[in-house]
Motif scaffolding. Structure first.
Motif, PDB file in Angstrom:
ATOM      1  N   LEU A  22     110.164  17.262  32.086  1.00 56.77           N
ATOM      2  CA  LEU A  22     110.134  15.949  31.432  1.00 56.77           C
ATOM      3  C   LEU A  22     110.728  14.883  32.344  1.00 56.77           C
ATOM      4  O   LEU A  22     110.224  13.763  32.429  1.00 56.77           O
ATOM      5  CB  LEU A  22     110.911  15.996  30.112  1.00 56.77           C
ATOM      6  N   ALA A  23     111.805  15.254  33.063  1.00 62.95           N
ATOM      7  CA  ALA A  23     112.459  14.286  33.933  1.00 62.95           C
ATOM      8  C   ALA A  23     111.536  13.845  35.060  1.00 62.95           C
ATOM      9  O   ALA A  23     111.705  12.786  35.637  1.00 62.95           O
ATOM     10  CB  ALA A  23     113.734  14.890  34.503  1.00 62.95           C
ATOM     11  N   LEU A  24     110.527  14.705  35.371  1.00 64.98           N
ATOM     12  CA  LEU A  24     109.594  14.337  36.432  1.00 64.98           C
ATOM     13  C   LEU A  24     108.468  13.470  35.894  1.00 64.98           C
ATOM     14  O   LEU A  24     107.528  13.142  36.610  1.00 64.98           O
ATOM     15  CB  LEU A  24     109.010  15.591  37.075  1.00 64.98           C
ATOM     16  N   GLY A  25     108.541  13.158  34.602  1.00 59.17           N
ATOM     17  CA  GLY A  25     107.536  12.268  34.035  1.00 59.17           C
ATOM     18  C   GLY A  25     106.381  13.000  33.393  1.00 59.17           C
ATOM     19  O   GLY A  25     105.341  12.412  33.134  1.00 59.17           O
ATOM     20  N   ALA A  26     106.561  14.299  33.137  1.00 60.01           N
ATOM     21  CA  ALA A  26     105.511  15.017  32.427  1.00 60.01           C
ATOM     22  C   ALA A  26     105.626  14.701  30.949  1.00 60.01           C
ATOM     23  O   ALA A  26     106.731  14.534  30.429  1.00 60.01           O
ATOM     24  CB  ALA A  26     105.647  16.515  32.657  1.00 60.01           C
ATOM     25  N   THR A  27     104.495  14.631  30.270  1.00 60.06           N
ATOM     26  CA  THR A  27     104.539  14.445  28.825  1.00 60.06           C
ATOM     27  C   THR A  27     104.949  15.763  28.190  1.00 60.06           C
ATOM     28  O   THR A  27     104.827  16.820  28.829  1.00 60.06           O
ATOM     29  CB  THR A  27     103.157  14.051  28.283  1.00 60.06           C
ATOM     30  N   ARG A  52     109.994   7.517  33.714  1.00 59.53           N
ATOM     31  CA  ARG A  52     110.603   8.720  34.309  1.00 59.53           C
ATOM     32  C   ARG A  52     109.975   9.048  35.643  1.00 59.53           C
ATOM     33  O   ARG A  52     110.597   9.659  36.506  1.00 59.53           O
ATOM     34  CB  ARG A  52     110.442   9.915  33.362  1.00 59.53           C
ATOM     35  N   LYS A  53     108.714   8.636  35.807  1.00 64.14           N
ATOM     36  CA  LYS A  53     108.064   8.927  37.082  1.00 64.14           C
ATOM     37  C   LYS A  53     108.677   8.111  38.216  1.00 64.14           C
ATOM     38  O   LYS A  53     108.483   8.433  39.384  1.00 64.14           O
ATOM     39  CB  LYS A  53     106.564   8.629  36.965  1.00 64.14           C
ATOM     40  N   ASN A  79     117.264   7.824  32.666  1.00 62.91           N
ATOM     41  CA  ASN A  79     115.833   8.143  32.580  1.00 62.91           C
ATOM     42  C   ASN A  79     115.423   8.528  31.158  1.00 62.91           C
ATOM     43  O   ASN A  79     114.396   9.138  30.958  1.00 62.91           O
ATOM     44  CB  ASN A  79     115.432   9.216  33.594  1.00 62.91           C
ATOM     45  N   PRO A 132     104.888  16.921  40.313  1.00 63.49           N
ATOM     46  CA  PRO A 132     104.769  15.530  39.830  1.00 63.49           C
ATOM     47  C   PRO A 132     103.392  14.934  40.104  1.00 63.49           C
ATOM     48  O   PRO A 132     102.919  14.102  39.339  1.00 63.49           O
ATOM     49  CB  PRO A 132     105.837  14.791  40.627  1.00 63.49           C
ATOM     50  N   LEU A 180     116.327  10.688  29.130  1.00 65.46           N
ATOM     51  CA  LEU A 180     116.189  12.085  28.760  1.00 65.46           C
ATOM     52  C   LEU A 180     116.934  12.362  27.456  1.00 65.46           C
ATOM     53  O   LEU A 180     116.660  13.336  26.767  1.00 65.46           O
ATOM     54  CB  LEU A 180     116.734  12.972  29.891  1.00 65.46           C
ATOM     55  N   MET A 207     115.196  13.558  39.195  1.00 65.07           N
ATOM     56  CA  MET A 207     116.456  14.055  38.651  1.00 65.07           C
ATOM     57  C   MET A 207     116.714  15.472  39.147  1.00 65.07           C
ATOM     58  O   MET A 207     115.815  16.297  39.199  1.00 65.07           O
ATOM     59  CB  MET A 207     116.422  14.043  37.134  1.00 65.07           C
ATOM     60  N   ILE A 263     107.161   7.758  29.875  1.00 67.64           N
ATOM     61  CA  ILE A 263     106.606   8.681  30.874  1.00 67.64           C
ATOM     62  C   ILE A 263     106.519   7.990  32.235  1.00 67.64           C
ATOM     63  O   ILE A 263     106.950   8.539  33.261  1.00 67.64           O
ATOM     64  CB  ILE A 263     105.210   9.150  30.411  1.00 67.64           C
TER      65      ILE A 263
END
Ligand SMILES: Nc1ncnc2c1ncn2[C@@H]1O[C@H](COP(=O)(O)OP(=O)(O)OP(=O)(O)O)[C@@H](O)[C@H]1O
Ligand SMILES: [Mg+2]
Lengths: 310, 852
Positions: B738-743, A143-144, A110, A167, A112, A148, A140
């Motif tokens: 961040l891993a959840l897709g937050a900027t 990752r959505k 992802n 989320p 990271l 994780m 972004i």
């Protein structure tokens, strides 16, 4: 920052590419008589070690494909030409001695690792056939599509409810009905609903460690990701909590593609469908879990799974 | 090991207790200095000195009396046209205790051959003025002298006197100063040559004032003619001869006053206005500033109620406030204030400002203090009251034993004693060291002499002793709040943004340079900051006000525009340049400043009639421009919120590109500017104007400058603590988000900042503490005028700067001195409460973070 390595091998959405399939077959043809010392010593010398990939993988539909993936932390290389296919809807376990690059590989999926200073990569990964490391990709958005779960439970210092719907919040969702629904579904999905439903507005930090970890799983599945990445999700938990998480993984299987890192051989054998054995940054052997634990092709794998080193 | 443990524990305990003790000691010390301000005044028992029979003739009345500043002698002027001198409070007290027949006359002076027909004994003045039946006036000066004698030259019989004892010796008051020295006090009265004021008509009322150019005399004669004479003394440098030139103007007090001649004539301290007062309360005020043409300025009615007549009229110290007492016991204070519409000849208006209430009997005597705004009032039943006129407070009350009317009351020069006459001389000790101080006078609006209405004011001293000190603390507290508010307004956003930016977005190498650099700012001594602010920054800013106003808009706009343009670059180029983002944003800020330089003058021409300062004065131009300063940020905020909602729908559309984002940004900017303009125009049309409240006349050293520069002092502190708080947030929280897709921005705003809130809050509070107590910057850059205006472009005076400026010159233990300590106490209490509140809120935040 990571330099994206453009690997334009994206064809066939969600299907295994021909090239990958071919390689898998070729690798499978390597005789299973290689000694344990051979591949491990080669890996230790930093040479390229051909992965022993079992034929069973060929039949699987790929959720994530990893092609010749290398990664450097500054000058030191942490991953060496890792190529593997993570089957859709199955649980894949990553095992290997400490420091062999399991977390690194997981965090590469992802992206990271982008956040780590001085990381460089080569090779590519694909999520459902689309490149992960392509320069045009929106990290972004990427990752959505993945959830994780970390080694240490990391609930945010807010209410249980807000943790789960986080989320959606960051996507600007404000519709209370949608949020409520997602919250309940995710908590049920993470087997936490019955314990948490009466205290949704209390701080998540008041939960026990095991509950916190399940909350993190609920949070990870709230946005309905394609892939769930778990980095030793049970290592900070007691056996009972671990058992519950393992049951949960069992339930989530099928709906989600799960990639899990674990040090616990029993856990790997109990929960996963496929197991990948890594050593010093190289993927040594990869196959069906039963095969890997009972009849590994390589002596090294056998030695590791039977606890003779590592 | 155990030893070191307990040593450390004890050291910590001692340190902690020591700190508490030190802080409490400071507090107790401040309270101890301040407390006497609020102690009520004391008035000793009124006791007679000697017996009247030995002093005066049976039918002789006392007309004026006074004690000298050492309280050794009392002089009095009586109806027999003579001055008499008696031993004062200090001497007679002693005399009585040592068996002396105290109270005998020490001397007698008859300066005039004929009895005067009018007299006046001006406050503070060493001279009295008398009018005579032949139309002349004479000044009489009191001259006190002290002679020192060796013990050797004194007769044997006084040698048994102990040191400090006072006694009568050869008709003088003597005191043994030390074993071999005596001092002898003498008072004499010397009359000047008579001045022929009126041709033949008797003088019925006189007054005199001492002005910087010489004495001014006013008189009314039996024909009702008011005359004002200015005496100019000049000394011939060659001959040493003194020449007196007189200049006289006159006016007939209107014959329509069929009530006869005025009973009192009172000349203002400056000698530019005289008031003739009749017993029925009618008063005519005459403008005498131009002796060529005296003009009646106004007629007023001084009487408090119709059933009473005036019994006593006297100036308060400074001869600007008239104290009027009547037969019903009412006492009021009147003074001149600027007339609202210049309706009187001299543009002034006489009005009753303080009502001191009704006494038990008619007012029979007024005696004003020579050093403060206090007034002793004697009543017909022997009651004596001591008032402070500024605060309107009754300080003390007493009564004579005989219950006879007190026809004379007079405060000693140092307000430590008073002498009165009720048929015999009585004296009383007075203890009123801080008559003007009371909680009300310090914190509430007070009606000061010459002001149109009660106001908050701080003006502690002036050139003359007759000045009325204005000790309202509120302007200083307000100044402190204003300084803090504006510096926090500038400092907090900058410091917090910088902290968030460095902790969340900067690469470690850059951060390791930026952080110490900002912290280095804190090492700038605040005196240097203040100096730069006052002498460099303030003049520069004064020249570019429109540009600065424009920069508030252009800098963020250009920064955001650049960010949007940046998104248009190919991804590859962008990631290649990632590391230089910090530099690029610097370039964008410079571009924004450049734009401000261009836009500023245009704005000035368009919104501020081409000259911002003229516009700020409030006389010309529309209010729209000022409102924009408020409406623009508001509409930008609104459009950001609305834009944020819109973003959600936009996500549903496929392929939202950089171009679209740029277009949306430009559209939003346009819309918010248009909305702001519209609202501003509307408010302006509705007749509302920010000028006079938040905006106003431009003063070079102002709150804007202080805000900027104090921001400099406050930013590093807030920044350091805030940055530490943000950096201490565990990395796995960030990774989780961040891993959840937050900027990174969402992570910062939603996770990192709320989690670090207690730390950020302490950072702000520490900054606040610094801003409240900061002295040098405000001292040098705030102009130090204690005005009560929120106007960004005006100065102020803070508690701290005020203490720094005035404490060195305040007389120890004076009211001023103690009031400054009260200011210090106020500051102490303010910071104490601030810190306590901050700590409580911080604990709440912290609890919430864990419990919610
Ligand atoms: N941020 C980093 N910077 C530099 N090197 C790193 C970083 N993270 C990991 N490494 C190195 O990369 C290698 C692989 O680390 P990784 O954390 O992936 O191992 P792991 O298999 O997850 O081990 P463990 O089982 O102990 O978690 C290690 O040698 C480690 O020292
Ligand atoms: Mg790991």
């Amino acid at each position: 920052m990571a330099t994206a390595h453009a690997n334009m091998l994206s064809n066939g959405r969600g299907m295994m590419s021909d090239a990958a399939t071919g390689k898998t077959s070729a690798d499978a043809a390597v005789p299973a008589s290689r000694s344990a010392a051979d591949s491990l010593a080669a890996a230790a010398r930093g040479e390229r070690v051909a992965t022993e990939t079992h034929l069973a993988l060929a039949a699987e539909e790929a959720a994530v494909e990893i092609d010749d993936f290398c990664l450097w932390y500054g000058a030191s290389q942490a991953l060496y030409d890792v190529s593997m296919v993570i089957p859709r809807g199955k649980v894949t376990a990553l095992i290997g001695p400490s420091g062999c690059g399991k977390s690194t590989l997981l965090r590469s999926v992802n992206r990271l690792n982008d956040l780590v200073e001085g990381v460089r990569i080569s090779g590519d990964m694909k999520l459902s056939g689309a490149s992960i490391y392509d320069s045009s990709i929106d990290v972004i958005e990427l990752r959505k599509r993945m959830g994780m779960v970390f080694q240490k439970p990391n609930p945010f210092p807010m209410s249980i409810y807000e943790n789960v719907v986080y989320p959606l919040r960051i996507d600007g969702e404000r519709d209370r009905r949608v949020l409520d629904e997602v919250c309940e579904r995710s908590l049920r999905g993470a087997a936490l609903w019955d314990e948490a439903k009466d205290r949704l507005t209390t701080s998540a930090l008041g939960l026990s460690g095991g509950q916190q970890q399940r909350l993190c799983i609920a949070r990870a599945i709230a946005a309905d990701p394609e892939v769930l990445l778990m980095d030793e999700p049970c290592s900070a938990l007691d056996p009972i909590a671990t058992g519950r998480i393992e049951d949960l993984i069992e339930e989530l299987k099928g709906e989600y593609t799960i990639l899990i890192v674990t040090h616990n051989m029993q856990q790997a054998s109990r929960t996963s469908d496929f197991t990948a054995f890594m050593y010093l940054g190289s993927l040594i052997e990869y196959g069906g879990t039963y095969e890997m634990f009972s009849r590994p092709h390589l002596k090294a794998t056998e030695a590791y799974v039977s606890g003779r080193f590592g | 090991m155990r030893f070191f443990d307990s040593l450390a524990r004890n050291l910590i305990r001692v340190g902690g207790i020591g700190t508490i003790v030190a802080v409490s000691t400071v507090f107790v010390f401040l309270v101890w200095v301040v407390a006497p301000l609020f102690r009520s005044a004391g008035l000793g028992e009124l006791r007679p000195i000697g017996t009247a029979a030995t002093q005066l003739a049976a039918d002789e009345r006392v007309i004026a009396a006074s004690e000298d500043d050492t309280l050794t002698t009392v002089w009095a002027y009586t109806s027999s046209a003579r001055f008499v001198v008696l031993p004062g409070g200090a001497s007679s007290g002693r005399g009585a205790s040592s068996g002396q027949p105290g109270g005998e006359l020490l001397g007698e002076f008859r300066p005039f051959p004929t009895a005067p027909t009018a007299y006046a004994f001006p406050v503070r003045s060493t001279q009295a003025v008398f009018g005579f039946a032949d139309g002349t006036t004479r000044l009489v000066r009191a001259a006190a002298s002290t002679e020192y004698r060796n013990a050797a030259s004194m007769p044997r019989n006084v040698m048994q006197r102990s040191v400090g004892e006072t006694f009568i010796f050869e008709g003088r008051v003597a005191r043994r100063v030390s074993a071999d020295q005596f001092e002898l006090h003498t008072v004499q009265f010397v009359a000047d040559e008579p001045i022929q004021v009126s041709e033949g008509a008797a003088i019925v009322a006189v007054d005199a004032s001492e002005t910087p150019t010489g004495p001014v005399e006013a008189s009314v004669d039996a024909d009702g003619i008011l005359r004002v004479t200015r005496l100019t003394k000049s000394r011939n440098l060659l001959t040493g001869m003194e020449r007196v030139e007189t200049e006289t103007g006159q006016i007939a007090l209107r014959p329509s006053h069929s009530r006869g001649l005025p009973r009192w004539l009172l000349l203002h301290g400056g000698g530019n206005s005289a008031i003739a007062v009749w017993e029925d309360g009618r008063a005519v005020r005459v403008d005498v500033s131009d002796l060529e043409s005296l003009k009646v300025a106004e007629e007023v009615d001084l009487s408090a109620d119709a059933a009473a007549h005036l019994t006593q009229v006297a100036w308060l110290n400074g001869k600007n406030t008239l104290i009027v007492g009547d037969s019903n016991g009412n006492v009021k204070a009147w003074f001149r204030v600027p007339a609202p519409s210049m309706s009187t000849a001299d543009g002034m208006h006489f009005l009753p400002a303080h009502n001191l209430g009704r006494g038990p009997a008619s007012v029979t005597a007024l005696g004003s203090s020579a050093r403060t705004r206090s007034m002793a009032v004697g009543y017909g039943d022997g009651t004596l009251r001591l008032f402070n006129i500024t605060s309107g407070n009754l300080l003390a009350e007493g009564r004579n034993a005989s219950s006879r009317p007190l026809s004379i009351v007079s405060l000693a020069p140092n307000d430590d004693s008073l002498v009165a006459w009720d048929g015999e001389f009585v004296i009383a000790a007075v203890d009123a060291p801080h008559p003007e101080a009371s909680l009300g006078a310090l914190l509430r609006p007070v009606w000061y002499e010459g002001y149109r209405s009660p106001e908050h004011s701080w003006q502690s001293s002036s050139g003359t002793d007759e000045f009325e000190p204005k000790l309202g603390l509120w302007p200083l507290v307000f100044g402190t709040i204003k300084a803090t508010f504006y510096s926090m307004l500038f400092g907090v956003p900058i410091a917090l943004m910088a902290a968030i930016y460095t902790s969340e977005f900067l690469r470690p190498e850059v951060k390791s340079v930026v952080k110490p650099a900002i912290e280095l700012m804190a090492s700038l001594p605040s005196v240097v900051l203040g100096f730069l602010a006052a002498l460099v920054f303030a003049p520069v800013v004064e020249g570019i006000v429109p540009q600065i106003l424009a920069a508030l808009v252009t800098v963020p706009f250009v920064l955001l525009l650049c960010a949007h343009l940046w998104q248009l670059f190919p991804q590859g180029l962008r990631s290649g340049m990632q590391g230089r983002r910090f530099v690029l944003s610097g370039v964008a800020i410079v571009l924004g400043l450049g734009a401000a330089m261009v836009v500023g003058p245009l704005l000035e021409r368009w919104l501020f009639i081409g000259d911002v300062k003229l516009w700020l004065d409030g006389k010309a131009g529309e209010a729209t421009g000022g409102w924009l300063l408020l409406t623009l940020p508001a509409s930008v905020l609104a459009s950001v919120v609305i834009g944020g909602r819109a973003e959600r729908f936009e996500r549903l559309l496929p392929g939202a590109t950089g171009v679209q984002a740029l277009l949306r940004f430009l559209l939003l900017s346009l819309v918010s500017v248009a909305a702001a303009l519209l609202v501003a125009e509307g408010l302006s049309l509705a007749g509302l104007d920010l000028r006079g409240s938040l905006l106003g006349t431009y003063i070079q050293r102002n709150a804007l400058i202080v805000g900027f520069v104090m921001g400099f002092a406050v930013v590093p502190i807030i920044y350091t603590i805030a940055e530490d708080a943000l950096s201490s947030i565990p990395e796995n929280l960030r990774a989780g988000s961040l891993a959840l897709g937050a900027t990174p921005w969402q992570t910062a705003v939603r996770i990192v900042v709320p989690t670090a809130m207690s730390g950020l809050f302490s950072a702000i509070m520490v900054g606040l503490g610094r801003a409240v107590g900061e002295t040098m910057v405000v001292l040098m850059a705030a102009g130090n005028t204690p005005v009560l205006q929120w106007n960004v472009f005006n100065g102020f005076r803070t508690l701290s700067a005020n203490i720094a400026v005035e404490l060195p010159e305040a007389v120890r233990n004076s009211t001023h001195y103690r009031t400054l300590f009260l200011a210090a106490l106020t500051l102490f209490v303010m910071t104490f409460f601030l810190n306590t509140a901050a700590e409580l809120i911080r604990i709440r935040f912290r609890k919430r973070a864990y419990q919610l």
